[in-house]
Scaffold this active site. Structure first.
Site, PDB file in Angstrom:
ATOM      1  N   CYS A  14      -6.504   4.968  -3.118  1.00  0.00           N
ATOM      2  CA  CYS A  14      -6.690   3.510  -2.987  1.00  0.00           C
ATOM      3  C   CYS A  14      -7.819   2.749  -3.573  1.00  0.00           C
ATOM      4  CB  CYS A  14      -6.921   3.421  -1.442  1.00  0.00           C
ATOM      5  SG  CYS A  14      -5.440   3.729  -0.572  1.00  0.00           S
TER       6      CYS A  14
ATOM      7  N   ASP B  53      -0.704  -0.045  -5.090  1.00  0.00           N
ATOM      8  CA  ASP B  53      -1.883   0.456  -5.698  1.00  0.00           C
ATOM      9  C   ASP B  53      -1.582   1.770  -6.136  1.00  0.00           C
ATOM     10  OD1 ASP B  53      -1.376   1.615  -3.141  1.00  0.00           O
ATOM     11  OD2 ASP B  53      -3.498   1.503  -2.475  1.00  0.00           O
ATOM     12  N   HIS B  54      -0.742   2.566  -5.579  1.00  0.00           N
ATOM     13  CA  HIS B  54      -0.298   3.927  -6.450  1.00  0.00           C
ATOM     14  C   HIS B  54       0.954   4.320  -5.516  1.00  0.00           C
ATOM     15  CE1 HIS B  54      -1.976   5.554  -2.667  1.00  0.00           C
ATOM     16  NE2 HIS B  54      -2.957   4.745  -2.829  1.00  0.00           N
TER      17      HIS B  54
ATOM     18  N   HIS C  62     -10.728  -1.293  -0.544  1.00  0.00           N
ATOM     19  CA  HIS C  62     -10.390  -0.026   0.414  1.00  0.00           C
ATOM     20  C   HIS C  62     -11.180  -0.509   1.486  1.00  0.00           C
ATOM     21  CE1 HIS C  62      -9.557   3.925   1.079  1.00  0.00           C
ATOM     22  NE2 HIS C  62     -11.002   4.370   0.776  1.00  0.00           N
TER      23      HIS C  62
ATOM     24  N   ASP D 175       0.704  -1.297   0.058  1.00  0.00           N
ATOM     25  CA  ASP D 175      -0.153  -0.036   0.031  1.00  0.00           C
ATOM     26  C   ASP D 175       0.935   1.434  -0.006  1.00  0.00           C
ATOM     27  OD1 ASP D 175      -2.140   1.646   0.435  1.00  0.00           O
ATOM     28  OD2 ASP D 175      -3.243   0.269   1.554  1.00  0.00           O
ATOM     29  N   ASP D 176       0.615   2.254  -0.918  1.00  0.00           N
ATOM     30  CA  ASP D 176       1.312   3.475  -0.966  1.00  0.00           C
ATOM     31  C   ASP D 176       2.845   3.466  -1.371  1.00  0.00           C
ATOM     32  OD1 ASP D 176      -1.395   4.314  -0.035  1.00  0.00           O
ATOM     33  OD2 ASP D 176      -0.855   5.393   1.513  1.00  0.00           O
TER      34      ASP D 176
END
Length: 584
Positions: free
Chosen positions: A87, A326-327, A141, A47-48
């Site tokens: 997200c 995810d990003h 999410h 994540d992130d």
């Protein structure tokens, strides 16, 4: 991870005996195809996580030996981008295989099932085709979507993807909250705890490792693992902070002090979201970078536990491994903190795919290599279905990556599009160029070959107009509208009861958004705005059982009075669209 080729001695003798007629390579290929069984899938999310991993070179101090070892045995896509820089829309696109410009899921405020109540998710597709679909940790999410899984940890019916996680007893630890606009989890610091005591991702990795050890009696599995770090807050055990002494911390390579001077208005407004200024003002920039690096180091260690478990398992030679984030994440580049932008710091993500020999959609498997073609996480669903020999789903939007897994230098006529929260705004990546387009028509253009940090906006160069037009023509022309979040999907503000006293003064700051009031009393109530001077200003009435939508800003205080002008209570607006329920 070593791939073992299984070719029977009888078959090899046959190949030798007829070698004049059949090339030995064809024999080997045939043996792989005829001896293959349905492959398993290990689907790992972080994540992130931006490009601050060793093999992508995003920051010189990062420590990611396990990400690097997986990348070095996979096809590493070094020009991979998220479908959306947040997200919810990113993960919705990955798990449904459908693009935001078709679904209308552009933001974190929407609930996936409110907008797409019937969409079939990737684990459910695999389950329908005979796979055991299980997962752990944050994959969607902040919910699990229990019906889409055969098994989950924590229990799917709880719809809470987080196991026990240690947090400091007193918060904030490092960054004072600058106001209601600030996300409360923007904080960091070391934990005096072991991995096991910290729980969280350690427990997720442990559960996934245990699943990998289980015999499957011939039934393939789709096993998804959501590692939450380096998502905020950046609290991980002390040993992950130790390699990054604060005096050694280097600022992000992509930071440039005057980087906003050549940006159009929508871009510069998006860049400055106050977090970065607040962090610098509090002398916490290097401490925050330290926390992010430590959290990446921790997440990498959890990945190592999973890879080790796979290597020890009976499934090591028959499992497709996919790792994605995810990003990305800004840590001061373009004076921005967090996500939500279309710049490369936010859209570029780690993506690596390892395919064993004998996989139906790629019998030779993958060879460790690097691919620089522009690809998107939207392609993960169709890619996995093709690899596993399953039929394609007509609703899936992205092109399969199998041609690039077969040959990383194959011709690729696609671009990668990242959709911003406002329909019509997007970032577009080709192999060399990046176009950022805003709904009002403003644009940015960057040559990544010479300007990887996007410091020099070339959109005003007339000699590049034809290039811009060609790139823009590759983006979608139509964008589904973004449905407003349903009332049930909204975060609920805390009701603060009053007696004779007035509500506190407002301290409004930041951008405007909606608050939806609901009157659950048995009478009409009055809505008052508290001025920054603490003076109540009358606004509207809300009838019994009715709702009222108003625009407001973070830090605003709304007071509720009854028909006799008695003070009932108040709401203080937080950092996002929410509902405010006046209780009975």
């Amino acid at each position: 991870m070593t791939i073992v080729r299984r070719v029977s001695s009888q078959f090899l003798m046959l190949c030798v005996g007829i070698g004049a007629l059949i090339d030995s390579a064809h024999c080997q290929e045939a043996s792989i195809q005829t001896s293959s069984s349905p492959p398993n899938v290990l689907f790992i999310a972080m994540d992130d996580l931006n490009d601050w991993i060793g093999v992508l070179g995003g920051h010189p101090q990062t420590i990611t030996p396990n990400l690097d070892r997986l990348a070095n045995s996979s096809v590493l896509f070094d020009n991979a981008h998220c479908t959306a820089p947040a997200c919810n829309p990113s993960r919705t696109a990955i798990f449904t295989g459908q693009s935001p410009h078709r679904t209308g899921v552009y933001s974190n405020l929407q609930k996936m099932r409110d907008v797409l109540p019937e969409a079939e998710l990737l684990p459910k597709i695999f389950s329908r085709h005979g796979y055991h679909a299980s997962g752990s940790g944050k994959l969607l999410h902040y919910f699990i979507d229990a019906a889409s899984w055969d098994e989950y940890f924590p229990a799917a019916e709880t719809e809470n993807p987080f196991p026990r996680t240690l947090m400091p007893k007193s918060r904030p630890v490092s960054l004072p909250r600058g106001g209601p606009w600030q996300y409360v989890e923007t904080d960091w610091g070391p934990l005096d705890a072991s991995d096991e005591q910290a729980g969280g991702d350690y427990l997720v990795a442990k559960w996934v490792g245990e699943q990998l050890q289980r015999p499957r009696d011939g039934k393939p599995f789709f096993l998804a693992c959501g590692i939450y770090r380096p998502h905020e807050p950046w609290f991980v055990p002390q040993k992950y902070f130790d390699p990054f002494p604060i005096e050694s911390i280097q600022l992000p390579p992509g930071y440039k002090a005057d980087d906003l001077e050549d940006l159009p208005t929508p871009a510069s407004s998006l860049a400055r979201n106050r977090y970065f200024a607040h962090i610098v003002e509090q002398h916490q920039w290097k401490q925050a970078i330290q926390g992010y690096l430590a959290s990446i180091h921790y997440a990498d260690a959890m990945l190592g536990n999973i890879l080790d478990a796979l290597q020890r398992s009976p499934h090591a030679d028959n499992t497709v491994v996919v790792l994605w984030s995810d990003h990305g994440w800004h840590l001061g580049e373009k004076e921005h903190w967090q996500k939500y932008t279309a710049w490369r710091a936010c859209t570029r993500v780690p993506l690596m795919i390892q395919v064993p020999e004998g996989t139906p959609g790629l019998p030779r498997g993958t060879t460790a290599s690097r691919c620089s073609e522009p690809v998107n996480l939207l392609s993960l669903a169709p890619t996995l279905l093709e690899l596993c020999g399953l039929p394609a789903e007509p609703v899936h939007d992205g092109p399969s990556l199998v041609p690039l897994l077969n040959d990383p230098h194959a011709q690729w006529n696609h671009v990668s599009v990242t959709f911003l929260q406002r329909p019509g705004s997007f970032g577009l990546s080709s192999k060399r160029w990046r176009l950022v387009h805003y709904a009002n028509g403003d644009e940015e253009l960057y040559d990544i070959a010479t300007d990887p940090y996007e410091w020099n906006n070339l959109a005003s160069d007339p000699s590049l107009d034809s290039l811009r037009n060609r790139l823009r023509a590759k983006a979608p022309a139509d964008f589904a509208p973004s449905p407003k979040p349903t009332f049930d999907a909204l975060t609920e503000l805390t009701w603060q009861p009053l007696n004779d006293e007035l509500a506190p003064a407002s301290n409004p700051s930041g951008s405007r958004f909606d608050i939806v009031f609901l009157n659950r009393t048995d009478q009409t109530v009055k809505l008052w705005w508290m001025s920054p001077q603490g003076k109540p200003v009358p606004y509207e009435t809300i009838a019994k059982g009715k709702r009222l939508r108003r625009q407001t800003r973070p830090g605003t205080v709304w007071m509720i009075r009854d028909a006799d002008d008695e003070n009932l209570g108040y709401f203080r607006v937080d950092d996002r669209t929410a509902k405010a329920i006046v209780p009975q």
